[in-house]
Design a protein around this motif. Structure first.
Motif, mmCIF file in Angstrom:
data_model
loop_
_atom_site.group_PDB
_atom_site.id
_atom_site.type_symbol
_atom_site.label_atom_id
_atom_site.label_comp_id
_atom_site.label_asym_id
_atom_site.label_seq_id
_atom_site.Cartn_x
_atom_site.Cartn_y
_atom_site.Cartn_z
ATOM 1 N N LEU A 124 9.838 -11.140 -0.152
ATOM 2 C CA LEU A 124 10.624 -11.120 -1.383
ATOM 3 C C LEU A 124 9.880 -10.397 -2.502
ATOM 4 N N ILE A 125 8.592 -10.663 -2.627
ATOM 5 C CA ILE A 125 7.795 -9.984 -3.652
ATOM 6 C C ILE A 125 7.757 -8.483 -3.403
ATOM 7 N N GLN A 126 7.549 -8.091 -2.142
ATOM 8 C CA GLN A 126 7.523 -6.663 -1.810
ATOM 9 C C GLN A 126 8.860 -5.998 -2.100
ATOM 10 N N LEU A 127 9.959 -6.710 -1.806
ATOM 11 C CA LEU A 127 11.285 -6.165 -2.083
ATOM 12 C C LEU A 127 11.481 -5.963 -3.578
ATOM 13 N N ASP A 132 11.582 -2.366 -8.391
ATOM 14 C CA ASP A 132 11.035 -2.239 -9.750
ATOM 15 C C ASP A 132 11.535 -3.349 -10.669
ATOM 16 N N ILE A 133 11.716 -4.535 -10.125
ATOM 17 C CA ILE A 133 12.102 -5.677 -10.954
ATOM 18 C C ILE A 133 11.076 -6.802 -10.849
ATOM 19 N N TYR A 134 9.941 -6.521 -10.192
ATOM 20 C CA TYR A 134 8.862 -7.504 -10.149
ATOM 21 C C TYR A 134 8.197 -7.579 -11.520
ATOM 22 N N ASN A 135 7.828 -8.764 -11.930
ATOM 23 C CA ASN A 135 7.242 -9.011 -13.247
ATOM 24 C C ASN A 135 8.236 -8.707 -14.366
ATOM 25 N N PRO A 212 9.624 -18.258 -10.813
ATOM 26 C CA PRO A 212 8.896 -17.573 -11.891
ATOM 27 C C PRO A 212 7.395 -17.454 -11.634
ATOM 28 N N LEU A 213 6.807 -18.427 -10.939
ATOM 29 C CA LEU A 213 5.359 -18.412 -10.715
ATOM 30 C C LEU A 213 4.938 -17.243 -9.842
ATOM 31 N N ILE A 214 5.750 -16.916 -8.833
ATOM 32 C CA ILE A 214 5.368 -15.828 -7.925
ATOM 33 C C ILE A 214 5.915 -14.473 -8.364
ATOM 34 N N LEU A 215 6.860 -14.468 -9.296
ATOM 35 C CA LEU A 215 7.505 -13.216 -9.684
ATOM 36 C C LEU A 215 7.102 -12.720 -11.067
#
Length: 274
Positions: A124-127, A132-135, A212-215
């Motif tokens: 999910l994080i890689q996706l 370009d919506i991580y963080n 929210p903690l991982i993203l």
């Protein structure tokens, strides 16, 4: 008659015991939020000797509650709206396919997905990084909007199936298309279910920590659950400030629940009948 009285008494005792288990943690949070740091270790369960109301001011300032609350409002409000929108669209499509095989298969697939454990966080994080919506706040919004879709469909579709078939027949005779049928006939009738699902979505997203903690990496984007971790140091935890912040940030949930609690019973009863 005597047997019924004994059963009623045991039932009442069970309810009181259960209520005690619910009230005890709340009592502990309230009294701890009104104590000084030294009094917490000396008298952890008793009432504060002198209530320290300044803990709430310190918690609000030091915990950056204003900024984190704004982020939580944006994430929660957007996630609730998208969650209800997805639920309405999917449930209406399945409702139109109720008597068809494809509808039964799709419903079984969606409901069975509730049995799948939440895994694949690295993927999910890689996706989200590739999109370009991580963080960004969009990440937790999308995660919260889709997390409870199977449960929401189960509740809303069950509620739709309790509606009299004559309503659909009247809509067809009047020449309503699908959009008019949904917006002007079905949605006004399922307001209790939508209100209940909205409350469920609000509570789950407002209290969400894992998403929210991982993203989120930037401190300016933190939501309230992550912000509460700011009161935890390397060797100690400022419980008085943390619990004061918890009480302040719980007020919106309490207000919304008390205002719309009557819809819970109606929605759950409708889903069971369906």
């Amino acid at each position: 008659m005597r047997k019924r009285r004994v059963q009623a008494n045991w039932g009442s005792i069970s309810v009181y015991i259960y209520a005690l288990f619910l009230i005890a943690p709340l009592y502990f949070v309230v009294v701890t939020s009104l104590k000084g740091v030294g009094e917490i270790s000396v008298n952890p369960l008793g009432l504060p000797a002198v209530p320290v109301f300044n803990n709430f001011v310190e918690a609000f300032i030091r915990g950056n509650i204003a900024q984190y609350s704004l982020n939580s409002i944006i994430v929660t409000g957007s996630a609730v709206f998208l969650s209800l929108l997805n639920t309405v669209i999917v449930s209406f499509c399945l409702y139109k396919l109720t008597n068809r095989l494809i509808g039964t298969v799709l419903y079984a697939v969606i409901i069975s997905s509730m049995l799948i454990p939440g895994v694949g966080l690295v993927t999910l994080i890689q996706l989200y990084q590739k999109l370009d919506i991580y963080n960004t706040l969009l990440g937790p919004i999308l995660m919260g909007a889709t997390a409870s879709l199977p449960f929401n469909v189960f509740i809303l579709l069950g509620f739709l199936k309790t509606l009299p078939k004559e309503i659909n027949e009247a809509a067809t005779i009047d020449g309503c298309n699908d959009r008019q049928h949904l917006l002007h006939i079905l949605l006004p009738l399922v307001k209790p279910a939508l209100a209940s699902l909205g409350i469920f979505a609000f509570v789950s997203n407002w209290n969400s920590l894992l998403g929210p903690l991982i993203l989120l990496k930037n401190k300016e984007l933190y939501t309230i659950p992550i912000g509460l971790l700011e009161f935890r140091g390397s060797y100690s935890v400022e419980y008085n400030y943390m619990f004061a912040a918890i009480l302040m940030t719980s007020v919106p949930i309490i207000i919304i629940y008390l205002k719309f609690q009557k819809f819970f019973v109606e929605a759950l009863a409708g889903s069971v009948k369906g």
